[in-house]
Design an enzyme around this catalytic site. Structure first.
Site, PDB file in Angstrom:
ATOM      1  N   LYS A  82       4.461   5.473 -10.216  1.00  0.00           N
ATOM      2  CA  LYS A  82       4.626   4.215  -9.480  1.00  0.00           C
ATOM      3  C   LYS A  82       5.677   3.370 -10.190  1.00  0.00           C
ATOM      4  O   LYS A  82       5.527   3.029 -11.360  1.00  0.00           O
ATOM      5  CB  LYS A  82       3.288   3.462  -9.409  1.00  0.00           C
ATOM      6  CG  LYS A  82       3.396   2.128  -8.689  1.00  0.00           C
ATOM      7  CD  LYS A  82       2.027   1.579  -8.321  1.00  0.00           C
ATOM      8  CE  LYS A  82       2.145   0.199  -7.696  1.00  0.00           C
ATOM      9  NZ  LYS A  82       0.836  -0.360  -7.319  1.00  0.00           N
ATOM     10  N   ASP A 100      -6.959  -7.525  -4.077  1.00  0.00           N
ATOM     11  CA  ASP A 100      -6.210  -6.994  -2.933  1.00  0.00           C
ATOM     12  C   ASP A 100      -6.968  -5.780  -2.391  1.00  0.00           C
ATOM     13  O   ASP A 100      -6.410  -4.726  -2.154  1.00  0.00           O
ATOM     14  CB  ASP A 100      -4.798  -6.606  -3.385  1.00  0.00           C
ATOM     15  CG  ASP A 100      -3.805  -6.512  -2.234  1.00  0.00           C
ATOM     16  OD1 ASP A 100      -4.169  -6.893  -1.099  1.00  0.00           O
ATOM     17  OD2 ASP A 100      -2.686  -6.045  -2.469  1.00  0.00           O
TER      18      ASP A 100
HETATM   19  P1  ADP Z   1       1.840  -1.019  -3.533  1.00  0.00           P
HETATM   20  O1  ADP Z   1       1.720  -1.952  -4.679  1.00  0.00           O
HETATM   21  O2  ADP Z   1       3.253  -0.831  -3.118  1.00  0.00           O
HETATM   22  O3  ADP Z   1       0.904  -1.352  -2.414  1.00  0.00           O
HETATM   23  P2  ADP Z   1       0.044   1.193  -4.160  1.00  0.00           P
HETATM   24  O4  ADP Z   1      -0.351   1.441  -5.565  1.00  0.00           O
HETATM   25  O5  ADP Z   1      -0.964   0.550  -3.283  1.00  0.00           O
HETATM   26  O6  ADP Z   1       1.424   0.393  -4.153  1.00  0.00           O
HETATM   27  O7  ADP Z   1       0.494   2.578  -3.525  1.00  0.00           O
HETATM   28  C1  ADP Z   1       1.071   2.658  -2.231  1.00  0.00           C
HETATM   29  C2  ADP Z   1       0.589   3.904  -1.516  1.00  0.00           C
HETATM   30  O8  ADP Z   1       0.933   5.077  -2.273  1.00  0.00           O
HETATM   31  C3  ADP Z   1      -0.932   3.978  -1.366  1.00  0.00           C
HETATM   32  O9  ADP Z   1      -1.373   3.322  -0.200  1.00  0.00           O
HETATM   33  C4  ADP Z   1      -1.181   5.467  -1.320  1.00  0.00           C
HETATM   34  O10 ADP Z   1      -0.945   5.975  -0.046  1.00  0.00           O
HETATM   35  C5  ADP Z   1      -0.121   6.013  -2.247  1.00  0.00           C
HETATM   36  N1  ADP Z   1      -0.674   6.190  -3.615  1.00  0.00           N
HETATM   37  C6  ADP Z   1      -0.549   5.335  -4.654  1.00  0.00           C
HETATM   38  N2  ADP Z   1      -1.146   5.794  -5.759  1.00  0.00           N
HETATM   39  C7  ADP Z   1      -1.657   6.998  -5.442  1.00  0.00           C
HETATM   40  C8  ADP Z   1      -2.394   7.986  -6.172  1.00  0.00           C
HETATM   41  N3  ADP Z   1      -2.711   7.829  -7.455  1.00  0.00           N
HETATM   42  N4  ADP Z   1      -2.754   9.116  -5.514  1.00  0.00           N
HETATM   43  C9  ADP Z   1      -2.434   9.279  -4.214  1.00  0.00           C
HETATM   44  N5  ADP Z   1      -1.739   8.404  -3.483  1.00  0.00           N
HETATM   45  C10 ADP Z   1      -1.355   7.267  -4.072  1.00  0.00           C
END
Ligand code: ADP
Ligand code: MG
Length: 378
Positions: A122, A227
């Site tokens: 991320k 959130d």
């Molecule tokens: P943001 O801060 O942009 O909302 P998130 O951490 O919520 O970022 O991640 C965005 C999307 O990426 C999630 O809704 C999910 O679909 C995917 N995602 C994020 N982390 C994971 C993970 N560890 N495993 C699988 N999918 C993930």
């Protein structure tokens, strides 16, 4: 934004030295003068001049003119490169695959480590929405002259990692945190879809109560997610929820804790009512149901993500959301399809193997997480 892994493959050690010099120079220069870059990089025969041009062509640095002098700034591409390089050195990432999510303030990629385990990277991108907006009020930045996307993105990544680690270590259903460098976090890849994409839930009553219990348990441990919505809850095949996305978590000793708590509860209540036509008589009450027993918020501050970091990030987030509220009012309506990221399911799934990243001879650049050495004034 794409991570340009090709750039990673073809970088010489001199280029890396110069790029690192730009990062170091930005600790106390918004625009780093070329003379300073050359001095830090210490290449012979004015080698930095030529190389900085090449880095600019690759979009790793940007040349900016200001009233007094021309200088260079690290771009997101350059910062990504430096973070990836450190991950590669540590063995936590060795190849980068598809981008699976684009949030307002993050990009999500599938990566693999040395043993070919798939993981999630991320990349925090605070300031993508609008940094100009928050430059007006910056008392919270204290000595820092300007709100830096690098600094804020790095704070968000540090925070996410610190909270994920404490939660994971205490048995909460969150991805296993693997590593954090600069504005990036590497974590376990969860094989599940966000609740948002699940049109039918087998047992909405059970999922609803699992989620409410999770909100209450977090609060009992001293924390509020902040959130807790259908995008940030992944639901596994067996129906178990996994919670993600932690940069906005707050302590239950926060002066607005009850408001945040209720917002998380309401978010789930509303979603279950609208989407699954499920409405429960019961929902947790902050004053009745939360008996604080543990102090994970205290553990988090002990881990290096301090109260001051928390406050800096919070002020940034508060200003940004104020700004967004104004913009949304101006636009007139907010789409019900609240989707804040785009799925890229159909991209080719080729993984780019063996991201080769060259070393500096001295390996002298420190990736210290000490924020005093953080470039804060870009
Ligand atoms: P943001 O801060 O942009 O909302 P998130 O951490 O919520 O970022 O991640 C965005 C999307 O990426 C999630 O809704 C999910 O679909 C995917 N995602 C994020 N982390 C994971 C993970 N560890 N495993 C699988 N999918 C993930
Ligand atoms: Mg999210």
């Amino acid at each position: 934004m794409k991570l340009d892994v090709k750039v990673l493959r073809y970088m010489s050690s001199d280029e890396f030295r110069v790029l690192t010099a730009v990062e170091m120079g930005s600790k106390n220069h918004e625009l780093v003068p070329l003379t300073l870059i050359a001095q830090i990089a210490g290449l012979r025969h004015g080698g930095s001049h030529k190389i900085i041009g090449e880095l600019a062509k690759k979009n790793l640095v940007a040349k900016i003119k200001n009233a007094k002098y021309d200088g260079y700034r690290l771009t997101y591409g350059g910062y990504d490169y430096l973070a990836l390089k450190t991950f590669v050195k540590r063995g936590s990432v060795s190849s980068v695959g598809n981008q699976i999510g684009v949030g307002k303030e993050s990009d999500i990629y599938i990566v693999a480590d040395e043993s070919e385990n798939q993981l999630v990277l991320k990349v925090h991108r605070l300031g993508r929405v609008s940094f100009r907006a928050i430059k007006s009020k910056r008392d919270y930045l204290q000595k820092r002259k300007s709100a830096s996307w690098m600094y804020m993105s790095r704070l968000a990544a540090m925070k996410e990692y610190a909270f994920m680690k404490v939660l994971y270590d205490n048995g909460f259903p969150v991805p296993q945190p693997i590593d954090q460098v600069r504005h990036c976090v590497v974590m376990e890849l969860i094989d599940a879809y966000p609740l948002r994409q699940i049109s039918e839930v087998k047992d909405p009553g059970k999922l609803y109560s699992d989620l409410m219990n999770l909100i209450v348990k977090l609060a009992q441990y001293g924390l509020i997610h902040g959130d807790f919505n259908e995008f940030n809850i992944l639901v596994k095949d067996n129906g178990d929820p996994i919670l993600i996305d932690f940069p906005q978590m707050v302590s239950i000793s926060h002066y607005n804790a009850e408001w945040y708590f209720n917002r998380d509860v309401e978010c789930i209540r509303n979603y279950f009512r609208k989407r699954y036509n499920y409405e429960s008589m019961i929902s947790p009450k902050f004053k009745l149901d939360v008996n604080r027993e543990f102090f994970l918020d205290v553990q988090v501050s002990a881990s290096g993500f301090t109260k001051q970091h928390q406050e800096e990030l919070e002020s940034y987030q508060a200003e940004l959301s104020e700004k967004q509220d104004i913009e949304e009012d101006e636009v007139g309506s907010i789409s019900d399809d609240n989707s804040d990221y785009i799925e890229h399911e159909n991209e080719p799934s080729e993984m780019i193997k063996d991201v080769e990243v060259s070393e500096t001879e001295e390996g002298s650049h420190s990736d210290s997480e000490d924020l005093d050495s953080n470039p804060g004034d870009v």
